[in-house]
Design a protein around this motif. Structure first.
Motif, PDB file in Angstrom:
ATOM      1  N   ASP A  25     -63.780  40.282  -8.980  1.00 60.01           N
ATOM      2  CA  ASP A  25     -64.617  39.320  -9.699  1.00 60.01           C
ATOM      3  C   ASP A  25     -64.739  39.710 -11.169  1.00 60.01           C
ATOM      4  OD1 ASP A  25     -66.413  36.995  -9.717  1.00 60.01           O
ATOM      5  OD2 ASP A  25     -67.968  38.491 -10.169  1.00 60.01           O
ATOM      6  N   ASN A  26     -64.863  40.995 -11.447  1.00 58.65           N
ATOM      7  CA  ASN A  26     -64.949  41.441 -12.841  1.00 58.65           C
ATOM      8  C   ASN A  26     -63.681  41.094 -13.613  1.00 58.65           C
ATOM      9  OD1 ASN A  26     -67.503  42.474 -12.356  1.00 58.65           O
ATOM     10  ND2 ASN A  26     -66.785  44.558 -12.031  1.00 58.65           N
ATOM     11  N   LEU A  27     -62.514  41.279 -12.986  1.00 63.73           N
ATOM     12  CA  LEU A  27     -61.250  40.911 -13.640  1.00 63.73           C
ATOM     13  C   LEU A  27     -61.214  39.407 -13.905  1.00 63.73           C
ATOM     14  CD1 LEU A  27     -58.707  43.057 -11.580  1.00 63.73           C
ATOM     15  CD2 LEU A  27     -59.541  43.523 -13.897  1.00 63.73           C
ATOM     16  N   SER A  28     -61.588  38.628 -12.904  1.00 61.73           N
ATOM     17  CA  SER A  28     -61.573  37.167 -13.034  1.00 61.73           C
ATOM     18  C   SER A  28     -62.522  36.687 -14.133  1.00 61.73           C
ATOM     19  CB  SER A  28     -61.961  36.544 -11.693  1.00 61.73           C
ATOM     20  OG  SER A  28     -62.018  35.155 -11.791  1.00 61.73           O
ATOM     21  N   ARG A  29     -63.710  37.254 -14.178  1.00 60.24           N
ATOM     22  CA  ARG A  29     -64.680  36.875 -15.211  1.00 60.24           C
ATOM     23  C   ARG A  29     -64.163  37.251 -16.600  1.00 60.24           C
ATOM     24  NH1 ARG A  29     -69.816  39.759 -13.476  1.00 60.24           N
ATOM     25  NH2 ARG A  29     -70.684  38.808 -15.342  1.00 60.24           N
ATOM     26  N   SER A  32     -61.569  34.716 -17.703  1.00 56.64           N
ATOM     27  CA  SER A  32     -62.215  33.465 -18.131  1.00 56.64           C
ATOM     28  C   SER A  32     -62.775  33.593 -19.542  1.00 56.64           C
ATOM     29  CB  SER A  32     -63.344  33.089 -17.160  1.00 56.64           C
ATOM     30  OG  SER A  32     -62.818  32.792 -15.895  1.00 56.64           O
ATOM     31  N   LEU A  33     -63.405  34.720 -19.840  1.00 60.49           N
ATOM     32  CA  LEU A  33     -63.968  34.928 -21.178  1.00 60.49           C
ATOM     33  C   LEU A  33     -62.874  35.107 -22.227  1.00 60.49           C
ATOM     34  CD1 LEU A  33     -66.992  37.199 -20.234  1.00 60.49           C
ATOM     35  CD2 LEU A  33     -67.087  34.848 -21.112  1.00 60.49           C
ATOM     36  N   ILE A  34     -61.780  35.753 -21.864  1.00 58.05           N
ATOM     37  CA  ILE A  34     -60.654  35.889 -22.785  1.00 58.05           C
ATOM     38  C   ILE A  34     -60.123  34.506 -23.162  1.00 58.05           C
ATOM     39  CG2 ILE A  34     -58.227  36.627 -22.930  1.00 58.05           C
ATOM     40  CD1 ILE A  34     -59.141  39.122 -21.228  1.00 58.05           C
ATOM     41  N   ALA A  35     -60.016  33.625 -22.186  1.00 57.44           N
ATOM     42  CA  ALA A  35     -59.518  32.266 -22.442  1.00 57.44           C
ATOM     43  C   ALA A  35     -60.422  31.517 -23.410  1.00 57.44           C
ATOM     44  CB  ALA A  35     -59.386  31.499 -21.124  1.00 57.44           C
ATOM     45  N   VAL A  36     -61.712  31.741 -23.315  1.00 61.72           N
ATOM     46  CA  VAL A  36     -62.673  31.053 -24.179  1.00 61.72           C
ATOM     47  C   VAL A  36     -62.747  31.702 -25.565  1.00 61.72           C
ATOM     48  CG1 VAL A  36     -65.136  30.543 -24.498  1.00 61.72           C
ATOM     49  CG2 VAL A  36     -64.062  30.193 -22.263  1.00 61.72           C
ATOM     50  N   GLN A  37     -62.744  33.033 -25.621  1.00 60.32           N
ATOM     51  CA  GLN A  37     -63.043  33.730 -26.867  1.00 60.32           C
ATOM     52  C   GLN A  37     -61.831  34.238 -27.640  1.00 60.32           C
ATOM     53  OE1 GLN A  37     -66.206  36.638 -26.341  1.00 60.32           O
ATOM     54  NE2 GLN A  37     -67.135  35.396 -24.745  1.00 60.32           N
ATOM     55  N   ILE A  38     -60.681  34.407 -26.960  1.00 60.52           N
ATOM     56  CA  ILE A  38     -59.527  34.981 -27.652  1.00 60.52           C
ATOM     57  C   ILE A  38     -58.377  33.994 -27.796  1.00 60.52           C
ATOM     58  CG2 ILE A  38     -57.776  36.807 -27.569  1.00 60.52           C
ATOM     59  CD1 ILE A  38     -59.893  38.641 -26.324  1.00 60.52           C
ATOM     60  N   ALA A  65     -52.563  42.633 -15.947  1.00 61.45           N
ATOM     61  CA  ALA A  65     -52.112  42.348 -17.317  1.00 61.45           C
ATOM     62  C   ALA A  65     -52.246  40.855 -17.590  1.00 61.45           C
ATOM     63  CB  ALA A  65     -50.663  42.788 -17.502  1.00 61.45           C
ATOM     64  N   VAL A  66     -52.564  40.550 -18.840  1.00 60.52           N
ATOM     65  CA  VAL A  66     -52.746  39.171 -19.276  1.00 60.52           C
ATOM     66  C   VAL A  66     -52.010  38.971 -20.594  1.00 60.52           C
ATOM     67  CG1 VAL A  66     -54.446  37.448 -20.012  1.00 60.52           C
ATOM     68  CG2 VAL A  66     -55.021  39.047 -18.183  1.00 60.52           C
ATOM     69  N   GLN A  86     -68.742  44.374 -23.108  1.00 56.01           N
ATOM     70  CA  GLN A  86     -70.190  44.587 -23.189  1.00 56.01           C
ATOM     71  C   GLN A  86     -70.948  43.462 -22.481  1.00 56.01           C
ATOM     72  OE1 GLN A  86     -71.834  44.863 -27.178  1.00 56.01           O
ATOM     73  NE2 GLN A  86     -73.378  46.292 -26.460  1.00 56.01           N
ATOM     74  N   SER A  87     -70.492  42.220 -22.656  1.00 57.00           N
ATOM     75  CA  SER A  87     -71.177  41.085 -22.019  1.00 57.00           C
ATOM     76  C   SER A  87     -71.080  41.149 -20.494  1.00 57.00           C
ATOM     77  CB  SER A  87     -70.630  39.755 -22.541  1.00 57.00           C
ATOM     78  OG  SER A  87     -69.354  39.481 -21.990  1.00 57.00           O
ATOM     79  N   LEU A  88     -70.044  41.831 -19.993  1.00 54.32           N
ATOM     80  CA  LEU A  88     -69.881  41.982 -18.538  1.00 54.32           C
ATOM     81  C   LEU A  88     -70.552  43.252 -18.009  1.00 54.32           C
ATOM     82  CD1 LEU A  88     -66.177  40.780 -18.139  1.00 54.32           C
ATOM     83  CD2 LEU A  88     -68.276  39.558 -17.504  1.00 54.32           C
TER      84      LEU A  88
END
Length: 168
Positions: A25-29, A32-38, A65-66, A86-88
């Motif tokens: 779940d941590n990897l998945s979250r 998702s945040l990488i897609a939004v923020q990076i 890897a992403v 940090q947000s996670l």
């Protein structure tokens, strides 16, 4: 009349890992945040499980890897990755210690960056760590390491790391 300059994009390769909490779940979250923020996620590897590396008396890690297409600089990507950690709930206690999530910038296009105590691209130890190279070889086998001049797959196939790695 003003012309819009096309945004330039670079493909960044990130390695995600963690060995605390709900690791998948941590990897998945994080993704998702990488897609939004990076930037736009181009590819995501399978999840790999390995014993802890460097400090071995801790739970095993999951790594993934992403590949992300971004218009940010490498330093901006690093800062955003640290913000996501940090947000996670990532708390930095000790080098190579347990963690909920870790996001490392492994490659950034074909750039070579050496900012002492801040950012080193390509990641200076990637070629000796199977837990980095296995997921990276899955999504970027033909990418050339900008210093070694070899493909990611070739580096992985010739790695001396004997740490057992299991694809989930």
């Amino acid at each position: 009349m003003m012309l819009n300059k096309a945004l330039e994009y670079t493909t960044a390769y990130l390695l995600l890992g963690g060995n605390l909490g709900n690791r998948e779940d941590n990897l998945s979250r994080a993704i998702s945040l990488i897609a939004v923020q990076i930037g736009e996620i181009e590819a995501v590897s399978s999840i790999y499980e390995t014993a802890a590396w460097g400090k071995e008396d801790q739970p095993s890690f999951l790594n993934q890897a992403v590949s992300v297409k971004t218009h940010f600089t490498a330093l901006e990507v690093l800062r955003k990755a640290l913000d996501i950690e940090q947000s996670l709930g990532r708390v930095r206690k000790e080098k190579w210690g347990e963690r909920l999530i870790d996001i490392d910038l492994i490659l950034f296009g074909d750039e070579v960056i050496d900012m002492e105590n801040l950012l080193h691209v390509p990641h200076p130890h990637m070629q000796v760590r199977k837990f980095v190279m296995a997921p990276l070889a899955e999504i970027a086998p033909n990418v050339i390491h900008p210093i070694l001049g070899q493909t990611v797959l070739n580096i992985y196939e010739n790695i001396s790391d004997v740490l057992e790695i299991k694809k989930l």
